[in-house]
Design an enzyme around this catalytic site. Sequence first.
Site, mmCIF file in Angstrom:
data_model
loop_
_atom_site.group_PDB
_atom_site.id
_atom_site.type_symbol
_atom_site.label_atom_id
_atom_site.label_comp_id
_atom_site.label_asym_id
_atom_site.label_seq_id
_atom_site.Cartn_x
_atom_site.Cartn_y
_atom_site.Cartn_z
ATOM 1 C CB CYS A 123 3.295 2.659 10.447
ATOM 2 S SG CYS A 123 2.416 1.506 9.600
ATOM 3 N N GLY A 147 0.729 -1.176 0.183
ATOM 4 C CA GLY A 147 0.047 0.016 0.000
ATOM 5 C C GLY A 147 1.152 1.257 -0.139
ATOM 6 C CB THR A 148 4.158 1.992 1.679
ATOM 7 O OG1 THR A 148 3.539 1.818 2.917
ATOM 8 C CG2 THR A 148 5.068 3.066 1.684
ATOM 9 C CB SER A 194 -2.301 -3.261 1.168
ATOM 10 O OG SER A 194 -1.193 -3.909 1.509
ATOM 11 C CB ALA A 195 -2.218 -8.386 -0.538
ATOM 12 C CB THR A 210 9.746 -9.375 -12.785
ATOM 13 O OG1 THR A 210 10.842 -8.997 -13.595
ATOM 14 C CG2 THR A 210 9.082 -10.913 -13.283
#
Length: 395
Positions: free
Chosen positions: A339, A73-74, A211-212, A253
Amino acid sequence: MTGHYLDNSATTSPSEAAKAAMIAAAEIWGNPSSTHKPGMDAKALLKDCRASIAKALGLPRHTQDKVIFTSCGTESNNIALLGCARAKKRDRDNPGTVIISAGEHPSIENPALLLEKEGYTLVRVPTAKGVLDLEYLKNALEEAKERKSPVIFAGFMLVNNETGALYDVKGASSLVKKYFPDAVVHCDAVQGFLKVKFTPASLGVDTLSISAHKIHSVRGAAALYISSETVKRKNIVPVMPGGGQEEGYRSGTENLISIAAFSAAAESGRVNFEANREAVVVLREYLDRELQKLDVKINLPEGDRLPWICSIILPGIKSETMLNHLSARGVYVSAGSACSAYSKKKSGALEAFGIDPSDADSVIRISLSYTNTTEDIDALIDGLADGIASLQRKR
Ligand code: PLP
């Protein structure tokens, strides 16, 4: 994992579906940019994954909008903000204005600070008590017009990661577009994805991050949505030159293993949206009831909020001390956000919320998932009760 994990806003446990997709993708190890068979297989899987994420974002089937895979996400937030700033030739003496909400995640706050150092005017819209101040935003937009300092970017998070406050992104984006139709309006939806119903169009935004690892997948994958209009107007450019993968927006990649897990998690999150939500609503009601038995204060947003995140103030006990006490009992929560705990900085989000500075060191964030049970909450409540009694005595 044994124990009681109640830190789901920091990260979530990967679901069985995500793990299975990851293992299956490990067999499709070709480079999606290669034109031979292993590469084509990888490319086909990547295409399917992109379609799943697009579907979970509610995009129409044949859209020209883009879903760009990134690593986190960052990274998505940085590409949106810095990619927007670099997109056009700017006047060195007056490059423009950047607007963000107060208490954004550091992945928006810090690149915005970088741009401020480069001469951009940075405006933070107050979020006292968890409400985005649209009147302030309106005045800031009028001032920017008067100063002839066009707003190039406006970023509003959907759900605050520390308080669970749900911001009126739609209201904010309409205002920005009214005054500055060319501005890129961005939404950090990392904490809101698959918890609240939205599409980028319903929020009126041009770019959006997800974000995953916040949706029961593994780390290493995330996405940036970019509207077709933003692409057409070239309002975002790549910030990391390289091989041109992801239509040039994010060279490198693709991490297909993580992307496959991300897409599986998004697919099950989409299908089970209502059930997952209901499970968390019930858990939150239980948590709120139980917390009332303790000497703690809940930092409850005054506006809309999501039940997933519960921020509490302990009675004069340092968060870290309580965290260690709970952790020793197998109960895992966090102090503010992970964070800000890492950088040892005071939390900007709590400050923006208006929490008394003397209380800021005594905040605990409990963040739920549909995977939690009332036993997890019972263990937390027991740990808190015991901690409050013993740690207060020690002071
Ligand atoms: N935005 C918000 C609101 C978050 O809560 C987080 C992570 O906690 C991020 C962005 C960053 O996401 P990632 O950890 O994938 O870089």
